[in-house]
Design a protein around this motif. Structure first.
Motif, PDB file in Angstrom:
ATOM      1  N   LEU A  59      22.704  -1.853   1.526  1.00  0.00           N
ATOM      2  CA  LEU A  59      22.598  -2.852   2.585  1.00  0.00           C
ATOM      3  C   LEU A  59      21.324  -3.667   2.412  1.00  0.00           C
ATOM      4  CD1 LEU A  59      24.089  -3.786   5.167  1.00  0.00           C
ATOM      5  CD2 LEU A  59      22.594  -2.245   6.453  1.00  0.00           C
ATOM      6  N   ASP A  60      21.491  -4.971   2.234  1.00  0.00           N
ATOM      7  CA  ASP A  60      20.360  -5.889   2.165  1.00  0.00           C
ATOM      8  C   ASP A  60      20.341  -6.673   3.479  1.00  0.00           C
ATOM      9  OD1 ASP A  60      18.537  -7.923   1.722  1.00  0.00           O
ATOM     10  OD2 ASP A  60      19.062  -8.120  -0.394  1.00  0.00           O
ATOM     11  N   PRO A  61      19.345  -6.464   4.335  1.00  0.00           N
ATOM     12  CA  PRO A  61      19.340  -7.106   5.657  1.00  0.00           C
ATOM     13  C   PRO A  61      19.463  -8.618   5.628  1.00  0.00           C
ATOM     14  CG  PRO A  61      17.637  -5.410   5.525  1.00  0.00           C
ATOM     15  CD  PRO A  61      18.173  -5.585   4.142  1.00  0.00           C
ATOM     16  N   GLN A  62      19.024  -9.265   4.538  1.00  0.00           N
ATOM     17  CA  GLN A  62      19.055 -10.730   4.504  1.00  0.00           C
ATOM     18  C   GLN A  62      20.491 -11.272   4.517  1.00  0.00           C
ATOM     19  OE1 GLN A  62      17.995 -12.802   0.827  1.00  0.00           O
ATOM     20  NE2 GLN A  62      18.149 -10.862  -0.299  1.00  0.00           N
ATOM     21  N   TYR A  63      21.457 -10.439   4.144  1.00  0.00           N
ATOM     22  CA  TYR A  63      22.831 -10.914   4.091  1.00  0.00           C
ATOM     23  C   TYR A  63      23.546 -10.830   5.433  1.00  0.00           C
ATOM     24  CZ  TYR A  63      22.351 -11.133  -0.969  1.00  0.00           C
ATOM     25  OH  TYR A  63      21.943 -11.450  -2.236  1.00  0.00           O
ATOM     26  N   GLY A  64      22.968 -10.129   6.394  1.00  0.00           N
ATOM     27  CA  GLY A  64      23.440 -10.243   7.761  1.00  0.00           C
ATOM     28  C   GLY A  64      24.642  -9.425   8.165  1.00  0.00           C
ATOM     29  N   TRP A  65      25.089  -8.463   7.348  1.00  0.00           N
ATOM     30  CA  TRP A  65      26.147  -7.572   7.806  1.00  0.00           C
ATOM     31  C   TRP A  65      25.609  -6.760   8.991  1.00  0.00           C
ATOM     32  CZ3 TRP A  65      31.140  -6.820   5.656  1.00  0.00           C
ATOM     33  CH2 TRP A  65      31.412  -7.573   4.507  1.00  0.00           C
ATOM     34  N   THR A  66      26.360  -6.705  10.074  1.00  0.00           N
ATOM     35  CA  THR A  66      25.876  -6.056  11.288  1.00  0.00           C
ATOM     36  C   THR A  66      26.946  -5.135  11.866  1.00  0.00           C
ATOM     37  OG1 THR A  66      26.649  -7.931  12.625  1.00  0.00           O
ATOM     38  CG2 THR A  66      24.336  -7.960  11.894  1.00  0.00           C
TER      39      THR A  66
ATOM     40  N   GLY B 286      28.613 -13.658   7.058  1.00  0.00           N
ATOM     41  CA  GLY B 286      28.797 -15.096   7.191  1.00  0.00           C
ATOM     42  C   GLY B 286      28.159 -15.908   6.081  1.00  0.00           C
ATOM     43  N   GLN B 287      27.983 -15.303   4.901  1.00  0.00           N
ATOM     44  CA  GLN B 287      27.418 -16.021   3.767  1.00  0.00           C
ATOM     45  C   GLN B 287      28.343 -15.878   2.561  1.00  0.00           C
ATOM     46  OE1 GLN B 287      23.199 -15.473   2.979  1.00  0.00           O
ATOM     47  NE2 GLN B 287      22.991 -14.341   4.899  1.00  0.00           N
ATOM     48  N   ILE B 288      28.553 -16.967   1.848  1.00  0.00           N
ATOM     49  CA  ILE B 288      29.471 -16.954   0.719  1.00  0.00           C
ATOM     50  C   ILE B 288      28.940 -16.058  -0.399  1.00  0.00           C
ATOM     51  CG2 ILE B 288      28.468 -18.958  -0.444  1.00  0.00           C
ATOM     52  CD1 ILE B 288      31.397 -19.794  -1.103  1.00  0.00           C
ATOM     53  N   ARG B 289      29.874 -15.414  -1.092  1.00  0.00           N
ATOM     54  CA  ARG B 289      29.565 -14.487  -2.195  1.00  0.00           C
ATOM     55  C   ARG B 289      28.583 -13.401  -1.757  1.00  0.00           C
ATOM     56  NH1 ARG B 289      29.820 -19.540  -4.638  1.00  0.00           N
ATOM     57  NH2 ARG B 289      31.577 -19.774  -6.061  1.00  0.00           N
ATOM     58  N   ASN B 290      28.796 -12.908  -0.565  1.00  0.00           N
ATOM     59  CA  ASN B 290      27.947 -11.874   0.003  1.00  0.00           C
ATOM     60  C   ASN B 290      28.776 -10.598   0.048  1.00  0.00           C
ATOM     61  OD1 ASN B 290      26.297 -10.273   1.579  1.00  0.00           O
ATOM     62  ND2 ASN B 290      26.748 -11.369   3.473  1.00  0.00           N
ATOM     63  N   TYR B 291      28.488  -9.658  -0.832  1.00  0.00           N
ATOM     64  CA  TYR B 291      29.327  -8.478  -0.986  1.00  0.00           C
ATOM     65  C   TYR B 291      28.612  -7.230  -0.477  1.00  0.00           C
ATOM     66  CZ  TYR B 291      31.889 -11.655  -4.045  1.00  0.00           C
ATOM     67  OH  TYR B 291      32.582 -12.713  -4.541  1.00  0.00           O
ATOM     68  N   LEU B 292      29.368  -6.387   0.212  1.00  0.00           N
ATOM     69  CA  LEU B 292      28.833  -5.118   0.705  1.00  0.00           C
ATOM     70  C   LEU B 292      29.414  -4.011  -0.158  1.00  0.00           C
ATOM     71  CD1 LEU B 292      27.062  -3.947   2.983  1.00  0.00           C
ATOM     72  CD2 LEU B 292      29.162  -3.542   4.267  1.00  0.00           C
TER      73      LEU B 292
END
Length: 257
Positions: free
Chosen positions: A67-74, A84-90
């Motif tokens: 989990l990288d907090p900058q990508y905003g998965w909550t 809510g960011q393109i090419r943002n993978y969990l």
């Protein structure tokens, strides 16, 4: 009368020609590819994790993911919400081979955007082979981009999607590829039930689904890898997930790859 008959015959020949094509003969995202019919009585299925399952998300804990907090998965109200960011993978910390997967998801309501820019996400097997998630309700798109498709390769046999804002389920059985060095010994296969309806039946995955190449290639030559959830970054809202668990079918998962 003759002209009308000729038009009908031409349409019939075209339809027969389309149905005769194999999966590998269609161009990727071909707009002329036949769209599967909708199953109206499909219902999402909630299955509590069995005793031998690995729980990836249970409503609160994200420790199973890198989990990288900058990508905003909550997490909110027991739901995992895309950033809510393109090419943002969990990506899961553990790597898997053969798997049984259960995942529940919801595309946003009210729906915004068109085509592939509405309710778009996906679950990537080995981080390479995407089972598509998107909102097809009154929203035309290409057949191999529909929910339940192996993206860019094989459409679902039927369309079993629910309306936006309603929970849905995927139950997936995945058999990983077997490589001898760079040589493919046996291809990966996937079986998918969407809302309890069989939409992929031991279907061969013919290569990585990203990047978009025609024909597909096995660029990721691995037999174990992470599960990955996609954030498509569309302005129309964020896909939600819940009750995400797996059962390895070939021995313990490997921590942190």
């Amino acid at each position: 009368m003759y002209i009308a008959t000729a038009v009908m015959l031409a349409a019939l020949v075209a339809a027969q020609s389309a149905s005769a094509k194999t999966a590998s003969e269609w161009k990727r995202n071909d707009p002329d590819r036949p769209i599967p019919h909708q199953v109206e009585d499909a219902r999402p299925i909630t299955i509590p994790p069995p005793s031998d399952a690995i729980i990836l998300f249970d409503g609160a804990d994200l420790s199973a993911f890198r989990l990288d907090p900058q990508y905003g998965w909550t997490v909110s109200d027991g739901n995992l919400i895309a950033g809510g960011q393109i090419r943002n993978y969990l990506e899961t910390r553990q790597h898997f081979g053969n798997l049984q997967i259960h995942l529940e998801f919801m595309t946003p309501y009210p729906p915004l955007g068109e085509g592939q820019k509405r309710g778009n996400s996906g679950v990537f097997l080995l981080g390479a082979y995407e089972i598509q998630i998107m909102d097809p309700a009154e929203n035309p798109t290409f057949a191999d981009g529909l929910p339940g498709s192996i993206y860019g390769q094989t459409p679902p046999s039927v369309l079993a999607a629910r309306k936006p804002g309603e929970w849905q389920s995927y139950d997936i059985v995945f058999h990983a590829p077997d490589f001898d060095g760079d040589e493919l010994v046996s291809p990966p296969t996937v079986t998918v039930l969407h809302n309890g309806v069989l939409v992929q039946d031991h279907t061969i995955v013919r290569g990585d689904t990203i990047p978009r190449v025609q024909p597909p290639e096995y660029r990721t030559r691995i037999e174990r890898g992470p599960l990955v959830l996609q954030d498509h970054g569309d302005a129309g809202g964020r896909v939600r997930f819940r009750n995400f668990w797996v059962r390895p079918l070939d021995g313990p998962a490997a921590d942190d790859g």
